[in-house]
Scaffold this active site. Structure first.
Site, PDB file in Angstrom:
ATOM      1  N   GLU A 248      -2.399  -7.530   6.753  1.00 26.17           N
ATOM      2  CA  GLU A 248      -1.185  -7.487   7.544  1.00 26.17           C
ATOM      3  C   GLU A 248      -1.317  -8.417   8.753  1.00 26.17           C
ATOM      4  O   GLU A 248      -2.419  -8.804   9.164  1.00 26.17           O
ATOM      5  CB  GLU A 248      -0.907  -6.041   7.993  1.00 26.17           C
ATOM      6  CG  GLU A 248       0.362  -5.826   8.782  1.00 26.17           C
ATOM      7  CD  GLU A 248       1.623  -6.293   8.074  1.00 26.17           C
ATOM      8  OE1 GLU A 248       1.899  -7.511   8.113  1.00 26.17           O
ATOM      9  OE2 GLU A 248       2.333  -5.450   7.502  1.00 26.17           O
TER      10      GLU A 248
ATOM     11  N   HIS B  35       0.825  -1.213   0.000  1.00 25.44           N
ATOM     12  CA  HIS B  35       0.000   0.000   0.000  1.00 25.44           C
ATOM     13  C   HIS B  35       0.860   1.263   0.000  1.00 25.44           C
ATOM     14  O   HIS B  35       2.049   1.246   0.345  1.00 25.44           O
ATOM     15  CB  HIS B  35      -0.908   0.010   1.230  1.00 25.44           C
ATOM     16  CG  HIS B  35      -0.154   0.013   2.529  1.00 25.44           C
ATOM     17  ND1 HIS B  35       0.394   1.152   3.075  1.00 25.44           N
ATOM     18  CD2 HIS B  35       0.166  -0.994   3.380  1.00 25.44           C
ATOM     19  CE1 HIS B  35       1.005   0.860   4.207  1.00 25.44           C
ATOM     20  NE2 HIS B  35       0.895  -0.443   4.409  1.00 25.44           N
TER      21      HIS B  35
END
Length: 214
Positions: free
Chosen positions: A87, A14
């Site tokens: 994550e 990201h």
């Protein structure tokens, strides 16, 4: 038996968040992109437009999802959520800087720095479990898209695990490779396993922070 056609992956971390700049552990806390992160996502567009992707996936955490939506505008493919690309959950350390973590939870912080494989941050996810989740998800995508190219937006910890799977690096070995915001990372999967093609291409960016648990 014939060999399964290889699947080619472009994995993208990201774009930047404010917490990246603060060196703060994000984990599964849902942090949005900052202005630099949005610019990084837009900078991905020309490079992605040159590829013929069959499918696009993204972690469902906001920073990855927003990067995917911005970066793939105009590609003509919908982004599908892939929770396996989230994550790692860093338990009691989530939301803290490393300095804060060392003061508040010194023993957990010690395990964090040592990459202790079975330590779960008291309320989080062990490295072994995290790696199994990540690679299980990527293996499933490889099987679903055999012979095709796949684009996936994810996080630093996921990229760390994928790099190690493709290079044979142990999970608990110190990291000596970059994991940058909004870089292009290319791997492929076939019957023989995972292979690294290219890593941390930041040529489209003016700057990119290296990974810190996010």
């Amino acid at each position: 038996m014939p060999n399964t056609p290889r699947t080619r992956f472009c994995l993208v971390r990201h774009g930047e968040t404010d917490w990246n700049g603060e060196r703060r552990i994000q984990g599964q806390i849902d942090i949005d992109l900052n202005a630099s992160g949005e610019a990084q996502a837009r900078a991905l567009r020309p490079g992605l437009a040159q590829q013929g992707f069959a499918a696009i996936y993204s972690s469902d955490l906001l920073r990855a999802w927003r990067t995917a939506q911005i970066a793939t505008a105009g590609l003509g493919l919908a982004v599908a959520p892939a929770p396996t690309l989230r994550e790692r959950h860093f338990g009691v350390l989530q939301g803290a800087t490393l300095d804060e973590a060392s003061l508040r939870h010194p023993e957990v912080h010690r395990h964090h720095l040592a990459r202790t494989p079975d330590h779960d941050y008291e309320t989080g996810e062990s490295l072994v479990d995290f790696a199994a989740r990540v690679m299980g998800g990527l293996d499933a995508l490889a099987a679903r898209h055999a012979g095709q190219s796949v684009l996936a937006f994810t996080h630093g910890g996921v990229l760390d695990v994928a790099y190690r799977a493709a290079t044979g690096r142990a999970l608990d070995a110190a990291r000596d490779f970059p994991v940058a915001n909004a870089a292009f990372n290319w791997l492929e999967r076939d019957d023989h396993g995972w292979r690294l093609l290219a890593w941390a291409d930041c040529s489209h960016l003016t700057r990119a922070l290296d990974e810190l648990t996010g």
